[in-house]
Write an enzyme that holds these catalytic residues in place. Sequence first.
Site, short mmCIF file in Angstrom:
data_model
loop_
_atom_site.label_atom_id
_atom_site.label_comp_id
_atom_site.label_asym_id
_atom_site.label_seq_id
_atom_site.Cartn_x
_atom_site.Cartn_y
_atom_site.Cartn_z
N LYS A 16 37.97 55.94 41.23
CA LYS A 16 39.36 56.39 41.07
C LYS A 16 39.87 56.02 39.67
O LYS A 16 39.19 56.30 38.68
CB LYS A 16 40.24 55.82 42.18
CG LYS A 16 39.77 56.23 43.58
CD LYS A 16 40.81 55.97 44.64
CE LYS A 16 40.31 56.45 45.98
NZ LYS A 16 41.34 56.33 47.03
N HIS A 102 40.56 65.53 47.28
CA HIS A 102 40.88 64.23 47.86
C HIS A 102 42.33 64.23 48.35
O HIS A 102 43.19 64.91 47.80
CB HIS A 102 40.68 63.12 46.84
CG HIS A 102 40.76 61.75 47.41
ND1 HIS A 102 41.98 61.12 47.62
CD2 HIS A 102 39.81 60.89 47.85
CE1 HIS A 102 41.75 59.93 48.16
NE2 HIS A 102 40.45 59.76 48.32
N GLU A 176 37.53 62.18 55.69
CA GLU A 176 38.37 61.02 55.43
C GLU A 176 39.73 61.24 56.10
O GLU A 176 40.62 61.86 55.51
CB GLU A 176 38.58 60.83 53.92
CG GLU A 176 37.30 60.57 53.15
CD GLU A 176 37.58 60.23 51.69
OE1 GLU A 176 37.08 59.20 51.22
OE2 GLU A 176 38.31 61.01 51.03
#
Length: 255
Positions: A16, A102, A176
Amino acid sequence: MPPLPRPRRIVGVSLKMYFDLQSTLSYVRGVYQLDGEAWNARLDLFVIPDFVTLMESARILESSSVMLGAQDTFWEDKGAYTGEVSPLMLRQAGVKIVELGHAERRAQFGETDEWVAKKAGAAARNGIVPLVCIGERTHHNIASAAVGAAIEECKPQVTSVLAAVPDDVEVILAYEPVWAIGAAEPANPDHVVNVTKALRQLAAGRKGTTRILYGGSAGPGTFAKIAEGVDGLFLGRFAHDINNLKKVIEEVGGA
């Protein structure tokens, strides 16, 4: 009828925007040192640093089997797109995998399923494996309701991507659950297995490999509980300690 053979296992970590330049390169060198261990024959490993360090990271990893990833890309190869990053240039820089969609980008930058699918198509067009993050935003307390709601929310995220990429290219889906990212514990193992099994069915019949990862507070002990549904783990802050990453690699590679 015997079950179809499962794809090769895979573990990866995204940095990240937690590290600075020097600590990023130090971490990548640490990942390089993990290459060649006994698990190598059974497991693929990837690392996703920031854009600024990609070229040097590629140089560090060049003689290893570790795959270099990028944290995003644009859907056009060239053009007047200030601030975006070309998938063509990523490939030229040595990138093998690109993380797309994401939850942070969907929430903070308004990325839609359509955008993510276009990016996945651009990555595939340039010979880069799309690693597409998918997951439901809300969590239901009743297990059966939670699984059904998760599948319903994730299905368009998956089908839009599969429609945008050639049938014979590899795709990685990182499941996720948004509510599990940064949580104290990963999602319930039964929940993960039931959802990922359903997601795998969406990709049934593809000629290209489709691997499914779990991400969301994953760590030691996670994979063994969900191996029935996934092919590996996508790690975050826990694995920013190389020793923790090594523990998970050994666990997944040896399970």
